[in-house]
Design an enzyme around this catalytic site. Structure first.
Site, PDB file in Angstrom:
ATOM      1  N   GLU A 508      12.804  10.622   7.997  1.00  8.49           N
ATOM      2  CA  GLU A 508      14.220   8.615   6.780  1.00  8.49           C
ATOM      3  C   GLU A 508      15.120   9.475   8.010  1.00  8.49           C
ATOM      4  O   GLU A 508      15.985   8.471   7.384  1.00  8.49           O
ATOM      5  CB  GLU A 508      13.184   9.764   5.116  1.00  8.49           C
ATOM      6  CG  GLU A 508      14.237   8.306   4.032  1.00  8.49           C
ATOM      7  CD  GLU A 508      13.878   6.981   3.890  1.00  8.49           C
ATOM      8  OE1 GLU A 508      14.060   6.410   4.555  1.00  8.49           O
ATOM      9  OE2 GLU A 508      12.053   7.038   4.828  1.00  8.49           O
ATOM     10  N   THR A 619      15.305  -9.422   5.957  1.00 16.18           N
ATOM     11  CA  THR A 619      15.550  -9.094   6.011  1.00 16.18           C
ATOM     12  C   THR A 619      13.917  -7.928   5.563  1.00 16.18           C
ATOM     13  O   THR A 619      13.153  -6.658   5.655  1.00 16.18           O
ATOM     14  CB  THR A 619      16.208  -7.606   4.738  1.00 16.18           C
ATOM     15  OG1 THR A 619      16.826  -5.916   5.455  1.00 16.18           O
ATOM     16  CG2 THR A 619      16.311  -8.008   3.146  1.00 16.18           C
TER      17      THR A 619
END
Length: 641
Positions: A508, A619
């Site tokens: 992450e 997006t």
């Protein structure tokens, strides 16, 4: 019924009996006087009662009016008018009077018949069972709901659809590339089929538990986020039966009049973006209608002192609020700054400038504000119009704001020069203050926090490699080559973050601190939740360079996802990419179908499928067509003219 008990004798007032010998004559005289007095009282009371009854009798005219009120309303009685030449003589006479009386009698008979019919219907209702009455009530409710759906789904005014190029095709000539593309399609089929079986209608899927999953960004309602998010991917891959399944669910079940608090940002990019893309690709009107319905539900979020929208809004009440963890009750830059593409298309399709005005107001406000070091902080208070904590990031909280500045320019057919200037200014500040090189030669994008640079890069920031490549053409001072190279360097760094794990999947976030480079340190940063940003950058760089390394890196990622994230019930994220025996998080994210698999499929497709000079991806990877008009005025839109 229980019989009430008699009052006890001790509770009654009974005068005592006089048992002594009476004085008889005196007693009779006393009785006689008492009897006369009592009779007189009774007579007086009777007279008073009669007089009072006569006095309080109701007015007969009022009684008559009450008794015949219905007829007075429905049947016009014939009276002598005040203005008649001969008072006391009826205005209607002769044959007309006779005809009027016949009509009056017919009307009376009709009233009686209707009254008797109503009584019979009431008696019939009373004779029905409770279940029958409930069934009739439910039938009426269903009828009303159906009528409302028909009204809601009324077609919007027709608007010329932009020239759509490349919605089909992209078949690769190379057999190896074709096989890889087919494998990605099979992965999409596996993800969709299991969602269809175990999570249909829910927002997402728990593939191991084999049940639906609803994160708080979508509220408590089953809004079918995966269905809406995956539609355009299904269409592009030619999975038309699956696409039609999703379309039918949306037609029958997608309802935005629910008491549910949702993220304005997430439902905009996933739902409105997904519905608009599905509309442009398929031409099905229902997708446009649903997109507009949802957009109307989001508008109350803009009711703030500054016009900066709340992060969350209740779709039913319109009440908005911000995330509790956000700095000083602020709105988030990446959220209120990622509405432009969808809202411009909404104004284009509806002719309603409201959406256009909302996003342009946000832009104007941001242009007026001071920016420390030319950087946009991630937090802005919607009440005061002031920045919150000075934290700037191209990753989480800031990322898609910069992306949408560039894409607003591209979507306007490169006529929105204001957006391009804001993008160029921001990128220059980012390159000056946030982009650094590690000791090992890896280019990374750090985060600015309270006056110092944190040498950490998030997976979300890896999208920037593709953004730099996409924005290279048209950059200042003929720096196209520079920004294309910068995009390639970011892609290499993000690939290293994948390659340095046991699973060949990226964490992450990862740090560049001393000997540690492109590696996650904290346990909470070691997970991979099927994110698309690295593969997205590979695809953009493949389109602009055709360097085979990007297809090679993309295939490595696809194989790792297939090996470590695929389970019998779909695909799941993993909690530790540095462990060779990963633990799954049991969530199949909707963006895995919307973005990750779509970008992989496009990576192994020809450039004629959704060419970038005709399409701009939001997006969430939903393709929207370039609008050949100046989006600062929408003057080219016939619906607006």
């Amino acid at each position: 019924m229980t019989t009430p008990a008699l009052l006890p004798l001790s509770g009654r007032r009974i005068p005592p009996l006089n048992l002594g010998p009476p004085s008889f004559p005196h007693h009779r005289a006393t009785l006689r006087l008492s009897e006369k007095f009592i009779l007189l009282l009774i007579l007086s009371a009777f007279i008073t009662l009669c007089f009072g009854a006569f006095f309080f009798l109701p007015d007969s005219s009022k009684h008559k009016r009450f008794d015949l009120g219905l007829e007075d309303v429905l049947i016009p009685h014939v009276d002598a008018g005040k203005g008649a030449k001969n008072p006391g003589v009826f205005l209607i006479h002769g044959p007309d009077e006779h005809r009027h009386r016949e009509e009056e009698e017919r009307l009376r008979n009709k009233i009686r018949a209707d009254h008797e019919k109503a009584l019979e219907e009431a008696k019939e209702k009373l004779r029905k069972s409770r279940e029958e009455i409930r069934a009739e009530i439910q039938t009426e409710k269903n009828k009303v709901v159906q009528e409302m759906k028909i009204k809601e789904n009324k077609p919007l005014p027709p608007v010329p659809i932009p020239n759509l190029v490349g919605i089909r095709g992209g078949d690769p000539e190379d057999n190896d590339i074709r096989e890889k593309r087919e494998k990605i399609k099979e992965m999409m089929k596996h993800a969709w089929d299991n969602y269809r079986t175990y999570g249909w209608g829910h927002n997402e899927l728990r593939p191991i538990a084999r049940k639906g999953h609803s994160p708080n960004i979508f509220g408590s309602s089953q809004m079918g986020a995966t269905i809406v998010d995956a539609l355009d991917t299904l269409y592009i891959m030619g999975l038309h039966d699956e696409f039609l399944d999703g379309q039918r669910w949306i037609e029958d079940n997608l309802d935005f009049s629910v008491n549910s608090e949702v993220s304005v940002f997430e439902v905009n990019i996933r739902f409105i973006g997904g519905l608009l893309a599905a509309y442009y690709l398929s031409g099905e009107e229902i997708f446009k209608i649903k997109a507009v319905q949802l957009a109307e539900k989001l508008l109350p979020a803009f009711n703030t002192p500054t016009g900066i929208p709340w992060a969350m809004v209740n779709l039913k009440s319109g009440v908005g609020r911000n995330w509790g963890w956000a700095s000083a009750g602020s709105s988030i830059l990446a959220e209120f700054g990622t509405l432009h593409m969808e809202f411009i298309h909404l104004s284009y399709l509806t002719g309603d400038l409201t959406y256009y005005k909302k996003v342009m107001h946000i832009r104007k406000l941001l242009q007026k504000m001071d920016r420390p070091n030319g950087l946009y902080p991630n937090y802005l208070n919607p009440r005061t119009g002031r920045w919150g904590q000075y934290h700037t990031s191209v990753g989480g909280l800031g990322d898609s704001f910069y992306e949408y500045l560039l894409k607003a320019w591209l979507m306007s057919d490169k006529t929105d020069h204001e957006a391009r200037k804001m993008y160029d200014d921001a990128i220059e500040a980012i390159e000056k203050h946030l982009i650094k090189k590690s000791r090992g030669g890896l280019t990374f994008i750090g985060e600015w926090k309270n006056g110092h640079l944190e040498k950490k890069m998030g997976h979300l920031a890896c999208f920037a490699g593709g953004m730099f490549a996409l924005g290279a053409d048209g950059s200042r001072a003929d720096k196209a080559g520079h920004y294309l190279e910068l995009g390639a360097e970011i892609a290499r760094t993000c690939h290293e973050s994948y390659d340095r794990t046991a699973l060949k999947l990226g964490p992450e976030s990862f740090k560049f601190d001393g000997a540690v480079e492109a590696v996650a340190v904290r346990q909470a940063e070691k997970y991979y939740i099927l994110r698309p940003e690295v593969i997205e950058t590979y695809w953009y760089l493949w389109r602009f360079t055709h360097d085979p390394r990007y297809r090679q890196w993309g295939w490595e990622a696809a194989l790792a996802i297939e090996k470590y994230c695929r389970v019998n019930g779909g695909f799941s994220g993993v909690k530790d990419v540095y462990s060779s025996t990963p633990t799954h998080d049991d969530v199949q994210q909707s963006f895995f179908l919307a973005e990750t698999l779509k970008y992989l499929y496009l990576l192994f497709s020809g450039d004629d499928l959704l060419p970038l000079d005709h399409w701009v991806f939001n997006t969430e990877a939903h393709p929207l067509p370039v609008l050949h008009l100046a989006n600062t005025t929408l003057s080219g839109n016939p619906a607006v003219r």
